[in-house]
Structure formats: structure tokens, C-alpha cells
Design a protein around this motif. Structure first.
Motif, short mmCIF file in Angstrom:
data_model
loop_
_atom_site.label_atom_id
_atom_site.label_comp_id
_atom_site.label_asym_id
_atom_site.label_seq_id
_atom_site.Cartn_x
_atom_site.Cartn_y
_atom_site.Cartn_z
N ARG A 1 45.42 181.57 52.06
CA ARG A 1 46.73 181.96 51.55
C ARG A 1 47.82 181.01 52.06
O ARG A 1 48.66 180.55 51.30
N ASP A 2 47.80 180.72 53.36
CA ASP A 2 48.86 179.90 53.96
C ASP A 2 48.83 178.45 53.50
O ASP A 2 49.87 177.80 53.44
N LEU A 3 47.65 177.94 53.17
CA LEU A 3 47.55 176.52 52.78
C LEU A 3 47.47 176.30 51.27
O LEU A 3 47.49 175.16 50.83
N HIS A 4 47.41 177.38 50.50
CA HIS A 4 47.33 177.24 49.04
C HIS A 4 48.64 176.68 48.47
O HIS A 4 49.72 177.06 48.90
N ARG A 5 48.50 175.77 47.52
CA ARG A 5 49.67 175.19 46.85
C ARG A 5 49.57 175.45 45.36
O ARG A 5 48.58 175.10 44.73
N ASN A 6 50.61 176.06 44.78
CA ASN A 6 50.69 176.23 43.33
C ASN A 6 51.28 174.97 42.72
O ASN A 6 51.86 174.14 43.42
N GLY B 1 53.91 172.63 41.20
CA GLY B 1 55.34 172.58 41.48
C GLY B 1 55.68 172.63 42.96
O GLY B 1 56.82 172.48 43.34
N GLN B 2 54.67 172.88 43.80
CA GLN B 2 54.90 172.89 45.24
C GLN B 2 54.55 171.51 45.80
O GLN B 2 53.81 170.76 45.17
N PRO B 3 55.08 171.18 46.98
CA PRO B 3 54.79 169.86 47.55
C PRO B 3 53.30 169.65 47.77
O PRO B 3 52.56 170.60 48.01
N GLU B 4 52.87 168.42 47.68
CA GLU B 4 51.47 168.05 47.90
C GLU B 4 51.05 168.34 49.34
O GLU B 4 51.87 168.31 50.25
N GLN B 5 49.76 168.56 49.52
CA GLN B 5 49.22 168.76 50.86
C GLN B 5 48.83 167.42 51.46
O GLN B 5 48.47 166.50 50.74
N SER B 6 48.90 167.36 52.77
CA SER B 6 48.38 166.18 53.46
C SER B 6 46.85 166.24 53.38
O SER B 6 46.27 167.27 53.04
N TYR B 7 46.21 165.13 53.69
CA TYR B 7 44.75 165.07 53.66
C TYR B 7 44.14 166.13 54.57
O TYR B 7 43.22 166.85 54.18
N SER B 8 44.65 166.26 55.79
CA SER B 8 44.06 167.22 56.74
C SER B 8 44.31 168.67 56.30
O SER B 8 43.44 169.53 56.47
N GLU B 9 45.47 168.93 55.71
CA GLU B 9 45.73 170.28 55.18
C GLU B 9 44.72 170.61 54.08
O GLU B 9 44.18 171.71 54.03
N ARG B 10 44.51 169.64 53.20
CA ARG B 10 43.59 169.84 52.08
C ARG B 10 42.17 170.09 52.59
O ARG B 10 41.45 170.95 52.08
N GLN B 11 41.76 169.34 53.61
CA GLN B 11 40.41 169.51 54.18
C GLN B 11 40.24 170.92 54.74
O GLN B 11 39.22 171.56 54.52
N ILE B 12 41.22 171.38 55.49
CA ILE B 12 41.14 172.72 56.09
C ILE B 12 41.17 173.79 55.00
O ILE B 12 40.39 174.75 55.03
N TYR B 13 42.05 173.61 54.01
CA TYR B 13 42.13 174.56 52.90
C TYR B 13 40.78 174.66 52.19
O TYR B 13 40.29 175.76 51.94
N GLU B 14 40.18 173.51 51.87
CA GLU B 14 38.91 173.53 51.15
C GLU B 14 37.79 174.13 51.98
O GLU B 14 36.93 174.84 51.45
N ALA B 15 37.81 173.88 53.29
CA ALA B 15 36.79 174.47 54.17
C ALA B 15 36.92 176.00 54.18
O ALA B 15 35.93 176.73 54.09
N ALA B 16 38.16 176.48 54.26
CA ALA B 16 38.40 177.93 54.28
C ALA B 16 38.04 178.56 52.94
O ALA B 16 37.39 179.61 52.89
N LEU B 17 38.45 177.91 51.85
CA LEU B 17 38.15 178.43 50.51
C LEU B 17 36.65 178.49 50.29
O LEU B 17 36.11 179.49 49.80
N ASP B 18 35.95 177.45 50.70
CA ASP B 18 34.50 177.38 50.54
C ASP B 18 33.82 178.48 51.36
O ASP B 18 32.94 179.18 50.86
N ARG B 19 34.24 178.67 52.61
CA ARG B 19 33.64 179.68 53.48
C ARG B 19 33.86 181.08 52.91
O ARG B 19 32.95 181.89 52.87
N LEU B 20 35.09 181.34 52.43
CA LEU B 20 35.40 182.65 51.87
C LEU B 20 34.64 182.86 50.56
O LEU B 20 34.09 183.95 50.32
N ALA B 21 34.58 181.83 49.73
CA ALA B 21 33.89 181.95 48.45
C ALA B 21 32.40 182.23 48.63
O ALA B 21 31.82 183.02 47.89
#
Length: 171
Positions: free
Chosen positions: A119-124, A126-146
Motif C-alpha cells: 500500500r505504502d509503495l504503490h504508485r497510481n 499520475g503519481q511520481p515515479e519510484q526509485s529503483y530500490s522502491e520499485r524492488q521492495i514494492y515488487e518483492a512485497a507484491l510478489d510475496r503477498l500474491a
């Protein structure tokens, strides 16, 4: 030489059970075996994590202390999905500290904590882009939850990711 035993264990996991190992996510117990290591007999769970192409052996006695657990109940998954619908709570601390906190939540194995990271790292759009490390953590969390949503709801991981993203877009 390993001697394989086919019995229920004192922690009540059996061959074929899906479990959550906090540091690696959802795995499946494919065997229970005994190995003699340094003259001592160890009873082990053999857990396969298909997505990571990894096999892990966990001593029966360590299963609880490492946080190994059964899949979450449907109620816990419902709570995690409710967390996804909430407002992102991004602290104003340095990224390195937040990244450590996010990694700790992901490695806790708790689906509600992992949902907070997603939730905290998700970007819709129109929102600012994520840094590489933010994206990595977001994808790891999304993958684990999925993976856990997929195992609990008996759907494939792609459908679980789509379901989570749909919830995030609706928030």
C-alpha cells in the motif's frame, strides 16, 4: 544416508501442506526426512519453493522459532486486502531507514504487514515515479503477498497479482 519417514510431526505439518516461511514466502512440504549429522539424528521438513527454484530443509524443532506457519486464514487475507484499500502512510524519515522497515515487514511473513508495504509503495498513474530500490521492495512485497493470496484462494499467481492491483487502483 537419509532415511525418509512418512508420519505427522509434533508440529502437525504433513507432506503436501503449503506453509509460509517468513524469509522466503509460500512453500510446499514435499517430504519429511531423517538425516544423521555429526552423529545426531535430525528430523527435517523438506520444503520446495517452486518460484525461487529452491529447496529448504528445516529441522522439526526449529520450525516454530524461525516463524514457519500455515497459510493465513481467509479472514486474515481479507484484513490484508482491507489494508491495501487504506491511505498510504509514508513517514518522513530517510529512505534507508524506511527501506529497512519495509524489508523487516516483508521478512516477517505477516500478510497484513506485507500489505502495508504494498500500500505504502504503490504508485497510481499520475503519481511520481519510484526509485529503483522502491520499485524492488514494492515488487518483492507484491510478489510475496500474491503468492499467499494465490495459495489461500487456490488461484494462480497472475490472477492474484491482478486481484491485488485491482484493489490498489480502487483505493
Amino acid at each position: 544416508m537419509a532415511v525418509v519417514t512418512k508420519k505427522k510431526t509434533q508440529v502437525d505439518y504433513a507432506v503436501g501442506d503449503h506453509i509460509v516461511y517468513p524469509a522466503h514466502g509460500v512453500g510446499k512440504i514435499v517430504d519429511l526426512e531423517s538425516q544423521i549429522i555429526s552423529g545426531m539424528t535430525l528430523e527435517l521438513f523438506v520444503i520446495v519453493f517452486d518460484k525461487d527454484k529452491m529447496t529448504l530443509r528445516v529441522p522439526f524443532g526449529k520450525a516454530q522459532s524461525v516463524g514457519m506457519r500455515r497459510l493465513s486464514s481467509p479472514d486474515t487475507m481479507k484484513e490484508a486486502l482491507t489494508v491495501l484499500k487504506g491511505r498510504a502512510r509514508v513517514k518522513r524519515t530517510m529512505w534507508s531507514r524506511r527501506a529497512q522497515e519495509y524489508e523487516a515487514k516483508i521478512n516477517s511473513g505477516d500478510p497484513v504487514s506485507i500489505a502495508e508495504v504494498v500500500r505504502d509503495l504503490h504508485r497510481n498513474a499520475g503519481q511520481p515515479e519510484q526509485s529503483y530500490s522502491e520499485r524492488q521492495i514494492y515488487e518483492a512485497a507484491l510478489d510475496r503477498l500474491a503468492r499467499e493470496v494465490a495459495a489461500v484462494e487456490k488461484i494462480d499467481e497472475t490472477a492474484a497479482v491482478e486481484r491485488l492491483e485491482k484493489v490498489l487502483r480502487a483505493a
